[in-house]
Scaffold this motif. Structure first.
Motif, mmCIF file in Angstrom:
data_model
loop_
_atom_site.group_PDB
_atom_site.id
_atom_site.type_symbol
_atom_site.label_atom_id
_atom_site.label_comp_id
_atom_site.label_asym_id
_atom_site.label_seq_id
_atom_site.Cartn_x
_atom_site.Cartn_y
_atom_site.Cartn_z
ATOM 1 N N MET A 1 0.847 -1.161 0.000
ATOM 2 C CA MET A 1 0.000 0.000 0.000
ATOM 3 C C MET A 1 0.895 1.226 0.000
ATOM 4 N N GLU A 2 0.496 2.195 -0.775
ATOM 5 C CA GLU A 2 1.353 3.346 -0.932
ATOM 6 C C GLU A 2 0.509 4.593 -1.066
ATOM 7 N N SER A 3 0.852 5.621 -0.314
ATOM 8 C CA SER A 3 0.216 6.911 -0.487
ATOM 9 C C SER A 3 0.974 7.630 -1.582
ATOM 10 N N ARG A 4 0.307 7.979 -2.639
ATOM 11 C CA ARG A 4 0.992 8.562 -3.784
ATOM 12 C C ARG A 4 1.070 10.074 -3.710
ATOM 13 N N VAL A 5 -0.074 10.715 -3.649
ATOM 14 C CA VAL A 5 -0.113 12.164 -3.730
ATOM 15 C C VAL A 5 -1.119 12.665 -2.710
ATOM 16 N N ALA A 6 -0.776 13.712 -2.083
ATOM 17 C CA ALA A 6 -1.740 14.378 -1.221
ATOM 18 C C ALA A 6 -1.950 15.759 -1.806
ATOM 19 N N ARG A 7 -3.200 16.204 -1.903
ATOM 20 C CA ARG A 7 -3.461 17.500 -2.508
ATOM 21 C C ARG A 7 -4.689 18.134 -1.879
ATOM 22 N N PHE A 8 -4.776 19.428 -2.021
ATOM 23 C CA PHE A 8 -5.969 20.143 -1.619
ATOM 24 C C PHE A 8 -6.740 20.493 -2.873
ATOM 25 N N ARG A 9 -8.044 20.290 -2.827
ATOM 26 C CA ARG A 9 -8.866 20.668 -3.976
ATOM 27 C C ARG A 9 -9.060 22.177 -3.997
ATOM 28 N N LYS A 10 -9.468 22.750 -2.902
ATOM 29 C CA LYS A 10 -9.670 24.189 -2.753
ATOM 30 C C LYS A 10 -9.322 24.527 -1.316
ATOM 31 N N PRO A 11 -8.983 25.755 -1.039
ATOM 32 C CA PRO A 11 -8.729 26.115 0.359
ATOM 33 C C PRO A 11 -9.944 25.797 1.222
ATOM 34 N N ASN A 12 -9.689 25.305 2.423
ATOM 35 C CA ASN A 12 -10.722 24.962 3.405
ATOM 36 C C ASN A 12 -11.654 23.848 2.943
ATOM 37 N N CYS A 13 -11.238 23.050 1.994
ATOM 38 C CA CYS A 13 -12.051 21.926 1.536
ATOM 39 C C CYS A 13 -11.381 20.624 1.954
ATOM 40 N N ILE A 14 -11.961 19.552 1.518
ATOM 41 C CA ILE A 14 -11.527 18.237 1.941
ATOM 42 C C ILE A 14 -10.118 17.928 1.445
ATOM 43 N N PHE A 15 -9.276 17.489 2.347
ATOM 44 C CA PHE A 15 -7.937 17.033 2.006
ATOM 45 C C PHE A 15 -8.078 15.659 1.367
ATOM 46 N N ILE A 16 -7.498 15.474 0.196
ATOM 47 C CA ILE A 16 -7.619 14.217 -0.538
ATOM 48 C C ILE A 16 -6.280 13.491 -0.519
ATOM 49 N N ASN A 17 -6.339 12.219 -0.220
ATOM 50 C CA ASN A 17 -5.157 11.378 -0.183
ATOM 51 C C ASN A 17 -5.330 10.288 -1.225
ATOM 52 N N GLU A 18 -4.458 10.282 -2.234
ATOM 53 C CA GLU A 18 -4.529 9.238 -3.246
ATOM 54 C C GLU A 18 -3.683 8.073 -2.766
ATOM 55 N N VAL A 19 -4.308 6.923 -2.679
ATOM 56 C CA VAL A 19 -3.653 5.755 -2.093
ATOM 57 C C VAL A 19 -3.852 4.544 -2.990
ATOM 58 N N ALA A 20 -2.803 3.735 -3.075
ATOM 59 C CA ALA A 20 -2.871 2.456 -3.779
ATOM 60 C C ALA A 20 -2.750 1.369 -2.722
ATOM 61 N N MET A 21 -3.645 0.386 -2.810
ATOM 62 C CA MET A 21 -3.595 -0.706 -1.844
ATOM 63 C C MET A 21 -4.106 -1.982 -2.493
ATOM 64 N N LYS A 22 -3.724 -3.093 -1.917
ATOM 65 C CA LYS A 22 -4.197 -4.385 -2.405
ATOM 66 C C LYS A 22 -5.642 -4.596 -1.944
ATOM 67 N N LEU A 23 -6.387 -5.380 -2.714
ATOM 68 C CA LEU A 23 -7.775 -5.663 -2.342
ATOM 69 C C LEU A 23 -7.873 -6.269 -0.942
ATOM 70 N N GLN A 24 -6.903 -7.106 -0.581
ATOM 71 C CA GLN A 24 -6.895 -7.705 0.765
ATOM 72 C C GLN A 24 -6.901 -6.620 1.830
ATOM 73 N N THR A 25 -6.087 -5.586 1.641
ATOM 74 C CA THR A 25 -6.027 -4.468 2.576
ATOM 75 C C THR A 25 -7.336 -3.698 2.565
ATOM 76 N N LEU A 26 -7.900 -3.522 1.376
ATOM 77 C CA LEU A 26 -9.153 -2.783 1.240
ATOM 78 C C LEU A 26 -10.277 -3.433 2.042
ATOM 79 N N LEU A 27 -10.291 -4.757 2.100
ATOM 80 C CA LEU A 27 -11.324 -5.450 2.880
ATOM 81 C C LEU A 27 -11.213 -5.101 4.367
ATOM 82 N N GLY A 28 -9.987 -4.993 4.873
ATOM 83 C CA GLY A 28 -9.773 -4.586 6.265
ATOM 84 C C GLY A 28 -10.176 -3.140 6.500
#
Length: 146
Positions: A1-28
């Motif tokens: 699992m790897e966090s690729r990019v973190a970015r802000f869409r707009k000031p004071n909006c939701i912080f977005i974290n782009e993450v890659a993970m295996k399906l096994q991890t996703l189930l957890g």
């Protein structure tokens, strides 16, 4: 699992974290989100959790469809209609192919929430918190500026 990019869409909006993970991890992660979804948390954090749940559930739905398709292809539905029985080598083939599927990587853009945003009375079991922190869905608050 790897966090690729973190970015802000707009000031004071939701912080977005782009993450890659295996399906096994996703189930957890889905299990931990399910627990978090039953917690009493502030509405803003609840909104972010709901967004994450929707994104995760879409991936799990695709996984479940493929898992069921594989079971139908290699197995026979039992009389009660609730399980599949695999004859001969089909059980080994099913397990091998299912493990290959669980090893697939998915990319998600998930919102991020600090522990402080979950409220003072928030509580969660450590293994669920760890699963959500591993993908940066829940993060530590930023240190105060000097």
């Amino acid at each position: 699992m790897e966090s690729r990019v973190a970015r802000f869409r707009k000031p004071n909006c939701i912080f977005i974290n782009e993450v890659a993970m295996k399906l096994q991890t996703l189930l957890g992660v889905a299990q931990a989100l399910s627990v978090l979804n039953t917690s009493k948390i502030p509405v803003k954090a609840g909104f972010r959790i709901a967004k994450a749940i929707n994104l995760v559930n879409a991936e799990i739905k695709t996984y479940d469809e493929q898992r069921l398709k594989l079971a139908q292809e290699l197995g026979t539905l039992t009389e009660d209609g609730r399980n599949y029985q695999f004859l001969g080598d089909n059980g080994v083939i099913f397990t091998t192919q299912l493990n290959e599927l669980l090893d697939e990587e998915v990319d998600l853009s998930l919102p991020s929430i600090t522990i402080d945003e979950l409220g003072e009375n928030f509580s969660i079991e450590p293994q669920h918190l760890a699963a959500l922190m591993d993908i940066n869905l829940i993060t530590q608050p930023a240190p105060p500026s000097p």
